[in-house]
Write a protein that holds these residues in place. Structure first.
Motif, mmCIF file in Angstrom:
data_model
loop_
_atom_site.group_PDB
_atom_site.id
_atom_site.type_symbol
_atom_site.label_atom_id
_atom_site.label_comp_id
_atom_site.label_asym_id
_atom_site.label_seq_id
_atom_site.Cartn_x
_atom_site.Cartn_y
_atom_site.Cartn_z
ATOM 1 N N MET A 111 0.817 -0.885 0.234
ATOM 2 C CA MET A 111 0.566 0.389 0.069
ATOM 3 C C MET A 111 0.682 1.090 0.020
ATOM 4 O O MET A 111 2.100 1.562 1.301
ATOM 5 C CB MET A 111 -1.079 -0.003 1.187
ATOM 6 N N GLU A 112 0.401 2.341 -1.055
ATOM 7 C CA GLU A 112 1.622 3.828 -0.896
ATOM 8 C C GLU A 112 1.264 4.501 0.120
ATOM 9 O O GLU A 112 -0.403 4.124 0.840
ATOM 10 C CB GLU A 112 1.115 4.161 -2.110
ATOM 11 N N ASN A 113 2.312 5.398 0.755
ATOM 12 C CA ASN A 113 1.864 5.930 1.945
ATOM 13 C C ASN A 113 0.653 6.692 1.661
ATOM 14 O O ASN A 113 0.056 7.956 2.659
ATOM 15 C CB ASN A 113 2.686 6.550 1.790
ATOM 16 N N LYS A 114 -0.228 7.104 0.061
ATOM 17 C CA LYS A 114 -1.140 8.028 0.105
ATOM 18 C C LYS A 114 -2.290 7.108 0.331
ATOM 19 O O LYS A 114 -3.655 7.655 0.060
ATOM 20 C CB LYS A 114 -1.583 8.485 -0.807
ATOM 21 N N SER A 115 -2.257 6.159 1.011
ATOM 22 C CA SER A 115 -3.867 5.401 0.828
ATOM 23 C C SER A 115 -4.774 5.798 1.828
ATOM 24 O O SER A 115 -4.192 6.558 3.097
ATOM 25 C CB SER A 115 -3.281 3.721 1.025
ATOM 26 N N LYS A 116 -5.876 5.740 2.129
ATOM 27 C CA LYS A 116 -6.823 6.293 2.621
ATOM 28 C C LYS A 116 -7.500 5.411 3.918
ATOM 29 O O LYS A 116 -6.978 3.886 3.668
ATOM 30 C CB LYS A 116 -8.489 6.775 2.040
ATOM 31 N N LEU A 134 -16.086 -11.935 4.262
ATOM 32 C CA LEU A 134 -15.135 -10.618 3.059
ATOM 33 C C LEU A 134 -14.566 -11.902 1.997
ATOM 34 O O LEU A 134 -13.993 -11.689 1.933
ATOM 35 C CB LEU A 134 -15.670 -9.698 3.422
ATOM 36 N N ASN A 135 -15.055 -10.906 0.244
ATOM 37 C CA ASN A 135 -14.425 -10.359 -0.493
ATOM 38 C C ASN A 135 -13.466 -9.511 -0.951
ATOM 39 O O ASN A 135 -13.458 -8.787 -1.787
ATOM 40 C CB ASN A 135 -15.120 -10.862 -2.096
ATOM 41 N N MET A 136 -12.226 -9.836 0.939
ATOM 42 C CA MET A 136 -11.127 -9.360 0.132
ATOM 43 C C MET A 136 -9.888 -9.287 1.488
ATOM 44 O O MET A 136 -10.416 -10.599 1.954
ATOM 45 C CB MET A 136 -12.160 -7.538 1.002
ATOM 46 N N LYS A 137 -8.988 -8.906 1.293
ATOM 47 C CA LYS A 137 -8.001 -9.405 2.006
ATOM 48 C C LYS A 137 -8.648 -9.675 3.730
ATOM 49 O O LYS A 137 -9.371 -7.721 4.547
ATOM 50 C CB LYS A 137 -6.638 -9.011 1.975
ATOM 51 N N VAL A 138 -8.941 -10.349 4.362
ATOM 52 C CA VAL A 138 -8.950 -10.113 5.895
ATOM 53 C C VAL A 138 -7.853 -10.920 6.625
ATOM 54 O O VAL A 138 -7.609 -11.297 7.474
ATOM 55 C CB VAL A 138 -10.193 -10.239 6.293
ATOM 56 N N ALA A 157 1.676 -2.559 6.120
ATOM 57 C CA ALA A 157 2.567 -2.081 4.590
ATOM 58 C C ALA A 157 2.382 -3.411 4.096
ATOM 59 O O ALA A 157 2.859 -3.942 2.803
ATOM 60 C CB ALA A 157 3.908 -1.828 5.569
ATOM 61 N N SER A 158 2.327 -4.819 4.527
ATOM 62 C CA SER A 158 2.294 -6.225 4.488
ATOM 63 C C SER A 158 1.765 -6.252 3.020
ATOM 64 O O SER A 158 0.508 -5.945 2.770
ATOM 65 C CB SER A 158 2.143 -7.166 5.461
ATOM 66 N N GLN A 159 2.034 -6.621 2.476
ATOM 67 C CA GLN A 159 1.238 -7.271 0.699
ATOM 68 C C GLN A 159 0.358 -8.652 0.804
ATOM 69 O O GLN A 159 -0.072 -8.879 0.060
ATOM 70 C CB GLN A 159 1.659 -7.409 -0.773
ATOM 71 N N THR A 160 0.864 -9.501 2.012
ATOM 72 C CA THR A 160 0.428 -10.945 2.065
ATOM 73 C C THR A 160 0.220 -10.681 3.627
ATOM 74 O O THR A 160 -0.614 -12.298 3.109
ATOM 75 C CB THR A 160 2.059 -11.368 1.798
ATOM 76 N N ALA A 161 0.386 -10.031 4.252
ATOM 77 C CA ALA A 161 -0.671 -10.940 5.698
ATOM 78 C C ALA A 161 -2.049 -10.863 5.314
ATOM 79 O O ALA A 161 -3.172 -10.205 4.562
ATOM 80 C CB ALA A 161 -0.401 -9.578 6.649
ATOM 81 N N GLU A 162 -2.214 -11.838 5.656
ATOM 82 C CA GLU A 162 -4.177 -12.401 6.014
ATOM 83 C C GLU A 162 -4.653 -13.418 6.809
ATOM 84 O O GLU A 162 -3.338 -13.993 7.232
ATOM 85 C CB GLU A 162 -4.840 -12.762 4.648
ATOM 86 N N GLY A 163 -5.699 -13.253 7.288
ATOM 87 C CA GLY A 163 -6.104 -14.206 8.594
ATOM 88 C C GLY A 163 -4.880 -13.885 9.529
ATOM 89 O O GLY A 163 -5.296 -13.022 10.215
ATOM 90 N N ARG A 172 7.559 -14.060 13.063
ATOM 91 C CA ARG A 172 7.966 -14.813 11.758
ATOM 92 C C ARG A 172 7.554 -14.438 10.154
ATOM 93 O O ARG A 172 8.982 -13.155 10.253
ATOM 94 C CB ARG A 172 7.642 -16.258 11.447
ATOM 95 N N GLU A 173 6.301 -13.702 10.514
ATOM 96 C CA GLU A 173 6.365 -13.511 8.948
ATOM 97 C C GLU A 173 6.263 -12.222 8.651
ATOM 98 O O GLU A 173 6.278 -10.982 7.283
ATOM 99 C CB GLU A 173 4.441 -14.050 8.551
ATOM 100 N N LEU A 174 5.981 -11.199 9.276
ATOM 101 C CA LEU A 174 6.323 -9.700 9.491
ATOM 102 C C LEU A 174 7.226 -9.380 10.249
ATOM 103 O O LEU A 174 7.668 -8.096 9.792
ATOM 104 C CB LEU A 174 4.823 -9.428 10.192
#
Length: 277
Positions: A1-6, A151-155, A204-210, A257-259
């Motif tokens: 996510m860019e720093n301009k994310s809302k 939901l149909n998004m990263k949760v 910041a993570s592009q892969t974090a989920e769960g 570990r992951e983050l």
């Protein structure tokens, strides 16, 4: 996510308000909700785009269209255990969010959950352990986790242990009490500063989920921790029964570990000692 994310932050209380200020300082546009009309001006002055949002079973669902015009939503609303309608209102919050998130542009959701969804199993519990809550608030939080996960998004479900830090010092909890049971049970806590750092990692993570746990890696006994906590606040120390009944020890191994996450306050006792001196 860019720093301009809302980012929209549902719930700007003890955790949400300093989190919002931190996010603004990092370049994010932040919308924040409150249930109090009086706080709207305070939020605006702090640079938060303020929204009055209330979930009440006796009133209509709030229209969250503008509030949910964001890339990321963080839900930081604890169940209202002190209110007779607290649990019902929390369930209404969950249902309303589900209904309105499905038609929003939000692509990532971070739900601030609780390690109260884990049972006192007399064992170490990780992010991969089964959730089997034993309290009413734990049950309603788990229900909400399950709903949001569809939901149909990263949760992301961020399960936090007991929250400590500014204006939430633990010394008062048992101060002056005698023969407090389960004195040898391990304590599971996390400092507010670590929670904010952890949420920033998840943003910041592009892969974090769960599921991710947030809990200090140190676990002193209740007796050790709350005795020193009372002394740190110059309160009368409690006394405990030296026994270990039902307990759990929360591990945040996946989080670390992951983050690649390191705690700013890895030792709860060291934190208390610094306050005490």
């Amino acid at each position: 996510m860019e720093n301009k994310s809302k980012i929209s932050l549902l719930g700007c209380g003890w955790l949400g308000f300093p989190l919002a200020l931190n996010l603004i300082s990092r370049g994010f546009q932040v919308k924040g909700s409150t249930t109090s009309q009086d706080k709207l001006a305070i939020f605006k002055e702090a640079g938060i785009d303020p929204f009055l949002v209330q979930f009440n079973t006796s009133s209509n669902d709030p229209d969250l269209h503008d509030f949910l015009d964001a890339d990321i939503l963080i839900i930081s609303v604890p169940p209202g255990r002190r209110s007779i309608d607290g649990m019902a209102n929390y369930r209404k919050m969950a249902k309303t969010m589900i209904d309105q998130l499905t038609i929003s542009q939000v692509s990532k959701l971070i739900f601030i959950s609780s390690t109260s969804v884990y049972p006192d199993s007399n064992s170490t519990l990780t992010e991969f352990s089964a959730a089997d809550p034993e309290t009413e608030s734990g049950m309603v939080i788990k229900e909400t986790e399950d709903l949001l996960s569809g939901l149909n998004m990263k949760v992301i479900l961020l399960r936090l242990s007991g929250l400590i830090g500014p204006k939430r010092m633990p010394g008062r909890f048992f101060a002056g009490k005698t023969n407090v049971p389960n004195g040898l049970a391990p304590v599971n806590m996390i400092h507010q500063y670590d929670v904010i750092s952890l949420i920033n990692c998840l943003i910041a993570s592009q892969t974090a989920e769960g599921v991710y746990n947030g809990c200090s890696p140190s676990h002193p006994s209740k007796e050790e921790f709350y005795t020193l906590a009372a002394r740190a606040e110059q309160l009368e120390p409690p006394t405990f029964i030296s026994e270990k009944l039902k307990w759990k020890l929360i591990s945040s191994e996946r989080t670390e570990r992951e983050l690649n996450f390191s705690y700013n306050y890895p030792s709860l006792m060291d934190w208390l000692k610094k306050i005490h001196t």
